[in-house]
Scaffold this active site. Structure first.
Site, PDB file in Angstrom:
ATOM      1  N   CYS A  86      13.594   6.972  -7.005  1.00 11.22           N
ATOM      2  CA  CYS A  86      14.051   5.977  -6.004  1.00 11.22           C
ATOM      3  C   CYS A  86      15.327   6.072  -6.113  1.00 11.22           C
ATOM      4  O   CYS A  86      16.241   7.048  -5.536  1.00 11.22           O
ATOM      5  CB  CYS A  86      13.560   4.608  -6.045  1.00 11.22           C
ATOM      6  SG  CYS A  86      13.584   3.246  -4.977  1.00 11.22           S
ATOM      7  N   HIS A 194       7.343   5.024  -6.899  1.00 11.54           N
ATOM      8  CA  HIS A 194       7.607   4.836  -8.169  1.00 11.54           C
ATOM      9  C   HIS A 194       6.404   5.135  -9.066  1.00 11.54           C
ATOM     10  O   HIS A 194       5.467   4.247  -9.136  1.00 11.54           O
ATOM     11  CB  HIS A 194       7.756   3.063  -8.425  1.00 11.54           C
ATOM     12  CG  HIS A 194       9.212   2.773  -7.942  1.00 11.54           C
ATOM     13  ND1 HIS A 194      10.211   2.628  -8.590  1.00 11.54           N
ATOM     14  CD2 HIS A 194       9.533   2.437  -6.601  1.00 11.54           C
ATOM     15  CE1 HIS A 194      11.364   2.297  -8.142  1.00 11.54           C
ATOM     16  NE2 HIS A 194      11.191   2.306  -6.725  1.00 11.54           N
ATOM     17  N   GLU A 196       6.167   4.985 -12.151  1.00 15.41           N
ATOM     18  CA  GLU A 196       6.047   4.159 -13.477  1.00 15.41           C
ATOM     19  C   GLU A 196       5.407   2.761 -12.789  1.00 15.41           C
ATOM     20  O   GLU A 196       4.990   1.907 -13.852  1.00 15.41           O
ATOM     21  CB  GLU A 196       7.323   3.704 -13.969  1.00 15.41           C
ATOM     22  CG  GLU A 196       8.275   2.680 -13.217  1.00 15.41           C
ATOM     23  CD  GLU A 196       8.857   3.322 -12.094  1.00 15.41           C
ATOM     24  OE1 GLU A 196       8.399   4.357 -11.447  1.00 15.41           O
ATOM     25  OE2 GLU A 196       9.715   2.438 -11.380  1.00 15.41           O
TER      26      GLU A 196
END
Lengths: 225, 729
Positions: A86, A194, A196
């Site tokens: 990002c 993302h 994560e």
């Protein structure tokens, strides 16, 4: 094997990346403050998401001049693994480690939602745990994720097979549905979604975790235990 | 003699000015007068409302904490700190910055208590979107919340958006924030220890927001006024750095007390920290970092520039603390010391500009406001059902309700908020309550905000009780045990007896409902004077509530999961359409009485559903609220973005003998729709029987339509398109 998460003022996914590496991947990880001027034996650097310096200017434009970035560039040039997520992707673009630029989302709004991605290239240290063509579900959260590159650059990306992830339904207007790319040497990955945020089943998708797992495996195969 | 023009411009009355002279024993200086004006404003000192706020219970099922600026509960060894606060007036004047600084302010209240903010919710209310200014407000407010919250890295996980004519001219922006810390790490907002330094940290001070709490927030909007200069400007990047620097500072153990400079800025933080600690304080305004030259003492004391805090640190540790703030490129300056006695002394340019007893400042006078039931209420409560024609086409009514902005999907809004950062959000926005995991434990935290202000207009005591009951019901539907309450009490001008009657009755309703449900009110905020030349807002006591999930894996969402499940309706459907969205949207009426509420029945219902979820019997749970049973069923079918599921409803012998519109769209309280397997449906029925809760098996999930007993038959695609498509700009 040691991971580092670079922290700029305004980074806000730093703790999330740290959590996934430490608690889910179960590998050593340290934060690296952006004013540091040397790197201490890291094997993979994560440039996390967030709003470095508030991103009041072009995203990542100031972070690129943080002292640590000199070291990140040297590390990448020596073949070290770097992943920018990002805002981290935007910083890598500004730093010239990856080609292209980010424009504002086509709808001019911030977009936070789960999207589907198609894995285009599994022959990188970041994507070997996927199957080519696999559809994965990973969230995006950004204002400027509309990837742009000139015609020549796009041809280059395609020729070298540098496009790793494409959106199945393009949320932001990105050119050629590009969601993530690697450099020619394939040791630097930038992606808007993302991983994560989709590495644990409590968060409704584990589809992002193979990225971390691919890195672990690659590092192990390259003699980092 | 200070001229009345001056103190009136500051928002003080003749009587208040007289009292100030009496306290001081002399004529106050301009700085002192300014300090009294902000501290005694309704926004800071609650002179008109405080008497009634004492009715709220402070203890519930978990140990509670009621601090100076926020409150919370203790669960095991975790403190959960949360609070809701209004930023209505600034948002009406300048929506983006008004909403942004509302989010910033409430988040500072959380981390100055030592808790890292983990989630925000926003309860927003606007007038009809047919008016361009209301659309401007909606877009500006959403933009402001998105701009500020996303940059901070605190997920905006939920809230509500509600529309009513009464908010044209005065929108409501109520922001709630939740944070967590170890219980031993809670910080207090008090000064102590004579000689300890007082540090100013964060951003510099400018002329923005002067009089925000007194001139702007404690008066009605009048025609043709220019109040934009009283709105503050937000800088989320600085706030993000301030969060990190504050967490590092608190971790040193060198902090005696810390307080946000929010409403009333330096005046409030210095006076209230000293008053709370029972000490004196001397500060030197020449040391305050300023962003413009030529500021007067009163301007420095009243400025509401954002992203600033006051910290009392242990003597000798100031250098260490300064270093932390400098690391984050923030100011960290000693501006004064804790002194003997109980006076706040303010110096500027070699002169003493103010010297006041902190208690006199911090404890605003308490007024007994006259109240009277408004004469128009009886007329409003009258509703002859025979005068309401039964609609012929129920499909059409359902579609109109799904397209009503209060009911329509708010995806357009929450997709502009980062609701996933911090990787804690396990139930995303779009269900009855948002659920967060508490990392490192098995537990979860659910949060919601609720208030149907139309009910409060028709019946303030019951309407406020419903707001509490519905918030708790939403949490129960997500698998949580309701634990504690924060509130934001938004009303009109308290100096008008009918407005104050509404305030009093709503507060009593909340207090009694909370006592009955064993919920403490641990924090909150009062926002009065919400009216414009168009009239007052509906009485709006917004309830923010959190609940605890013992086991995060037991969380439940509102939408149907698969074909072949049994649909069970718990609770009783009565012939009630008063105050309903149906009555407003279809018949253009706000009339009748709010639906009935029996708190004993509500408790029995909530216990049944909570137990059923804990025993793993339930696949989905959704409460019936605006739009009644038909809208709730439609939402069960279509609110999962990834998968819609149809339903076939046949009441059979469970068909209540009431009007069709009341059956489908009436808003009877204490009802929850659950879905479960055939085997578990019997167990749910048995649990309901045990708790004496009416329970009807009304159908099963199947197909690609929502069919309700020959009254409604609509394809899911049509329902989805209407509900998701109505709220996009």
């Amino acid at each position: 094997m040691k991971f580092g998460v670079v922290v700029f003022p305004g980074s806000n996914c730093d703790h999330d990346c740290y959590h996934v590496v430490k608690e889910v991947l179960k590998q050593p990880v340290e934060f690296i403050w952006h004013k540091e001027t040397k790197l201490d034996n890291f094997d993979c650097l994560i440039i996390p998401g967030g709003f470095s310096y508030g991103d009041y200017l072009r995203c990542g434009a100031i972070a690129r001049f943080s002292p640590i970035m000199e070291e990140v560039i040297k590390f990448a040039n020596k073949g070290g693994l770097v992943i920018g997520i990002c805002n981290g992707f935007q910083v890598l673009l500004e730093a010239g480690l990856l080609p292209g630029a980010m424009l504002r989302n086509k709808n001019l709004h911030f977009i936070c939602k789960f999207v589907e991605l198609k894995v285009e290239n599994t022959d990188t240290p970041f994507s070997s745990e996927y199957k080519k063509g696999q559809i994965i579900r990973i969230p995006v959260a950004h204002n400027e994720g509309n990837y742009y590159i000139d015609e020549k650059g796009l041809a280059e990306l395609k020729k070298n097979n540098q496009i790793v992830f494409r959106y199945v339904e393009n949320p932001n207007g990105a050119l050629d549905d590009i969601a993530g790319i690697v450099n020619k040497e394939r040791n630097v990955l930038g992606m808007m979604p993302h991983p994560e945020r989709s590495s644990e089943i409590e968060l409704t998708s584990k589809d992002g975790f193979p990225i971390f797992e691919s890195i672990r495996k690659w590092l192990k195969e390259h003699g980092k235990s | 003699m200070v001229s009345p023009d001056i103190y009136k411009a500051l928002g003080l009355t003749d009587a208040e000015y007289g009292k100030i002279e009496e306290i001081m024993g002399r004529e106050p200086s301009s700085t002192e007068l300014a300090m009294f004006s902000v501290e005694w404003s309704e926004h800071c000192g609650y002179p008109r409302s405080r008497k009634y706020l004492r009715l709220f219970p402070q203890q519930g099922k978990y140990p509670s904490l009621v601090g100076e600026d926020s409150g919370g509960i203790i669960v095991d060894d975790i403190a959960i700190i949360f609070k809701m606060e209004s930023h209505n007036h600034p948002s009406q004047v300048e929506p983006k910055q008004g909403a942004a600084t509302g989010v910033g302010g409430i988040i500072r209240d959380i981390f100055t208590a030592g808790a890292r903010p983990i989630a925000s919710l926003d309860s927003l209310r606007f007038g009809p979107l047919s008016e361009p200014y209301n659309r401007y407000l909606l877009k500006g407010v959403v933009d402001g919340i998105s701009f500020y919250g996303n940059c901070l890295g605190v997920p905006t996980v939920g809230g509500e958006i509600y529309f009513d004519d009464s908010y044209s001219g005065n929108c409501l922006v109520n922001a709630m924030s939740i944070g967590i810390c170890k219980k031993e790490d809670i910080a207090r907002a008090r000064a102590g220890g004579v000689g300890n330094p007082i540090m100013y940290v964060g951003s510099s001070t400018g002329k923005d927001g002067i009089g925000g709490c007194s001139v702007l927030a404690s008066h009605e909007f009048c025609e043709g006024e220019e109040k934009r200069p009283t709105v503050q400007i937000g800088d989320p990047f600085t706030e993000k750095c301030l969060i990190e620097a504050t967490m590092e500072t608190l971790a040193t153990g060198h902090v005696v007390g810390i307080k946000d400079m929010g409403a009333a800025g330096l005046t409030c933080s210095s006076a209230e920290m000293a008053a709370a600690g029972g000490v004196g304080m001397e500060i030197d305004l020449d040391k305050v970092p300023l962003r413009e030259t030529g500021m007067e003492a009163f301007e420095i004391m009243m400025s509401e520039s954002q992203e600033r805090m006051l910290v009392c640190v242990k003597k000798g540790k100031e250098k260490e603390i300064k270093k932390i703030f400098e690391k984050w490129d923030l100011h960290g300056v000693v501006i004064g010391y804790v002194t003997e006695g109980t006076k706040l002394k303010v110096n500027y340019q070699g002169k003493v500009v103010a010297e006041i007893e902190t208690d006199a400042l911090a404890k605003a006078p308490i007024y007994d406001m006259p109240f009277e039931k408004p004469a128009y209420l009886d007329e409003m409560n009258r509703l002859d059902l025979n005068s309401i024609p039964l609609p012929k086409d129920q499909n059409d009514v359902l579609l109109k309700l799904l397209a009503s902005p209060t009911i329509a999907s708010k995806e357009w809004v929450y997709e502009q908020y980062d609701h996933m950062v911090q990787i804690g959000t396990t139930v995303l926005p779009g269900s009855d309550a948002s659920v967060l995991r508490l990392k490192g434990t098995k537990k979860g935290l659910a949060a919601t905000t609720d208030c149907n202000s139309r009910y409060c207009l028709l019946n303030p005591y019951r309407g406020a009780q419903i707001a509490v009951a519905e918030a708790a019901r939403n949490l129960v539907c997500s698998g949580a045990d309701p634990a504690a309450v924060t509130d934001c009490l938004n009303f009109g001008n308290p100096e008008k007896p009918d407005r104050f009657w509404y305030f009093k009755n709503c507060v009593e309703g909340i207090a009694d409902a909370c006592k009955s449900l064993n919920l403490p009110v641990v924090s909150g905020n009062v926002s009065l004077y919400n009216e414009s030349p168009k009239g007052p807002i509906n009485p709006t006591p917004t309830i923010g509530m959190i609940g605890i999930l013992e086991d995060i894996d037991r969380r439940v969402t509102q939408f149907f999961k698969e074909d072949g499940n049994i649909i069970v309706l718990l609770g009783e459907t009565k012939e009630e359409i008063g105050g309903s969205e149906y009555l407003k949207v279809i018949h253009e009426k706000v009339a009748g009485n709010a639906p009935e509420l029996d708190l004993e029945k509500e408790k029995a219902l909530q216990k049944t559903v909570y137990d059923a979820i804990q025993q793993g019997l339930v696949k989905s749970a959704h409460d019936c609220s605006e739009g009644g049973l038909a809208v709730a069923l439609a939402e069960c079918c279509i609110s999962n973005k990834d998968k819609t599921v149809g339903a076939e409803i046949a009441f059979g012998s469970h068909l209540p003998t009431i009007r069709t519109d009341a059956l489908l769209f009436g808003e009877s309280q204490s009802r929850i729709i659950v879905s479960c397997t055939e085997k578990n449906a019997l167990k749910v029925s048995a649990l309901a029987k045990e708790n004496k809760v009416p329970c009807s098996i009304i159908g099963k999930t199947a197909g690609k339509h929502l069919k309700i007993d020959g009254l409604i038959d609509l394809p899911l695609e049509k329902l989805t398109g209407t509900w998701r498509g109505a709220f996009v700009f």
